[in-house]
Every structure is written in structure tokens, then in C-alpha cells.
Design an enzyme around this catalytic site. Structure first.
Site, PDB file in Angstrom:
ATOM      1  N   HIS A 122       0.846  -1.215   0.000  1.00 57.55           N
ATOM      2  CA  HIS A 122       0.000   0.000   0.000  1.00 57.55           C
ATOM      3  C   HIS A 122       0.867   1.246   0.000  1.00 57.55           C
ATOM      4  O   HIS A 122       1.031   1.872   1.038  1.00 57.55           O
ATOM      5  CB  HIS A 122      -0.905  -0.006   1.230  1.00 57.55           C
ATOM      6  CG  HIS A 122      -2.086   0.897   1.116  1.00 57.55           C
ATOM      7  ND1 HIS A 122      -2.082   2.209   1.509  1.00 57.55           N
ATOM      8  CD2 HIS A 122      -3.332   0.664   0.649  1.00 57.55           C
ATOM      9  CE1 HIS A 122      -3.279   2.750   1.322  1.00 57.55           C
ATOM     10  NE2 HIS A 122      -4.053   1.816   0.805  1.00 57.55           N
ATOM     11  N   ILE A 163       1.745   4.755   1.609  1.00 55.17           N
ATOM     12  CA  ILE A 163       0.723   5.565   2.284  1.00 55.17           C
ATOM     13  C   ILE A 163       0.040   4.679   3.317  1.00 55.17           C
ATOM     14  O   ILE A 163      -0.388   3.564   2.997  1.00 55.17           O
ATOM     15  CB  ILE A 163      -0.327   6.095   1.280  1.00 55.17           C
ATOM     16  CG1 ILE A 163       0.337   6.972   0.213  1.00 55.17           C
ATOM     17  CG2 ILE A 163      -1.430   6.867   2.006  1.00 55.17           C
ATOM     18  CD1 ILE A 163      -0.572   7.298  -0.951  1.00 55.17           C
ATOM     19  N   GLY A 194      -6.117   4.321   5.327  1.00 54.80           N
ATOM     20  CA  GLY A 194      -7.037   5.090   6.157  1.00 54.80           C
ATOM     21  C   GLY A 194      -7.678   4.258   7.248  1.00 54.80           C
ATOM     22  O   GLY A 194      -7.860   4.714   8.377  1.00 54.80           O
ATOM     23  N   VAL A 195      -8.016   3.017   6.941  1.00 56.15           N
ATOM     24  CA  VAL A 195      -8.662   2.160   7.930  1.00 56.15           C
ATOM     25  C   VAL A 195      -7.730   1.923   9.130  1.00 56.15           C
ATOM     26  O   VAL A 195      -8.195   1.780  10.261  1.00 56.15           O
ATOM     27  CB  VAL A 195      -9.140   0.842   7.284  1.00 56.15           C
ATOM     28  CG1 VAL A 195      -7.974  -0.018   6.856  1.00 56.15           C
ATOM     29  CG2 VAL A 195     -10.074   0.088   8.198  1.00 56.15           C
ATOM     30  N   GLU A 254      -8.140   2.750  13.053  1.00 60.56           N
ATOM     31  CA  GLU A 254      -7.829   1.766  14.093  1.00 60.56           C
ATOM     32  C   GLU A 254      -6.920   2.371  15.162  1.00 60.56           C
ATOM     33  O   GLU A 254      -7.089   2.086  16.347  1.00 60.56           O
ATOM     34  CB  GLU A 254      -7.190   0.521  13.475  1.00 60.56           C
ATOM     35  CG  GLU A 254      -6.790  -0.542  14.479  1.00 60.56           C
ATOM     36  CD  GLU A 254      -7.933  -1.181  15.253  1.00 60.56           C
ATOM     37  OE1 GLU A 254      -7.668  -1.743  16.343  1.00 60.56           O
ATOM     38  OE2 GLU A 254      -9.094  -1.141  14.781  1.00 60.56           O
TER      39      GLU A 254
END
Length: 145
Positions: A49, A55, A58-59, A63
Site C-alpha cells: 500500500h 501511504i 485510512g482504515v 484503528e
């Protein structure tokens, strides 16, 4: 300040899912705190990623916020030893990419609790610039459920 050894006493998360390196501050009323996540190229998610343009997903930023919020709850004797579960995530906004070398500063506050259910808000920033924000509904559950 709460170091990683103490965080391991409160949070049930372990590698590779423990995403909090330190709790920097806890409010006197125990309803808010500030945590830190050092983002390094050694994170396993950077392999995919994205190759050549790492990067933080986002998840996983969400978290991080959830774990800092859970730390507030699990420091309380009332919730000690329970497992934090996400029920809903609302009003999520991503404003800035998070990349290797960044220090993610997470601020979380408990909006309300009723028994083992509650609502929190969180922000994550890098160098004072907002990276993400959200509100989350959570439940504190027994480990055997």
C-alpha cells in the site's frame, strides 16, 4: 505518559495490530487522552500500500484512533480486561496522507457511555496538520463472547 509496556497491560492488541506506541496525556477526569504512533517503513502494510508510494491505509488510521480511545476505557477498573469492539464509525474525514517517518498524534475523547456501550470522537494529525477525524460507537465485551 504511558509507555509501551503499560499499554500492553491495558490493550488486548498485539503485533501486528497494536498501533499505539505511547499515551502522551490522559485528562484528569479520564475522559480524553492523546496518543502517539510512530509510522515507519517497516510496517508490513507498506509492502502493498503502495509499492513505490507508501501511504498508511485510512482504515489503520481509524484503528489507531480506536485503540487510543480504548486505552482510555481500559484504564478504568470498571472495564479492565474487557475487549473493545467497534459498533459504528461515522463522520470520517481524511485530510492528509500519512507516510513513513510521520508521527501520528491521536486525540480521543469519550462523548458518552451507558453501561458497556459508548461513543467517542477522535482526530489524528501529523505536525499539527489534521490527517483524519471520526466519531465511533463502541462496546466493551467479555473475552469469552
Amino acid at each position: 505518559m504511558i509507555n509501551i509496556q503499560e499499554i500492553l497491560e491495558y490493550l488486548p492488541h498485539r503485533y501486528p495490530m497494536l498501533l499505539v506506541d505511547r499515551i502522551l496525556e490522559v485528562s484528569e477526569d479520564g475522559k480524553s487522552c492523546k496518543g502517539l504512533k510512530n509510522v515507519t517503513i517497516n510496517e508490513p502494510f507498506f509492502q502493498g500500500h503502495y509499492p513505490g508510494t507508501p501511504i498508511m491505509p485510512g482504515v489503520l488510521i481509524l484503528e489507531c484512533m480506536a485503540q487510543v480511545g480504548a486505552a482510555i476505557m481500559l484504564m478504568s477498573e470498571e472495564f479492565k480486561g474487557l475487549v473493545p469492539l467497534i459498533g459504528a464509525i461515522d463522520d470520517v474525514k481524511f485530510k492528509r496522507m500519512v507516510q513513513p517517518g510521520d508521527q501520528l498524534i491521536i486525540e480521543c475523547g469519550i462523548i458518552w457511555t451507558r453501561g458497556t456501550i459508548g461513543r467517542m470522537k477522535g482526530t489524528a494529525s501529523v505536525d499539527g496538520e489534521l490527517a483524519a477525524s471520526m466519531e465511533m460507537t463502541f462496546k466493551m465485551s467479555a473475552k469469552d463472547r
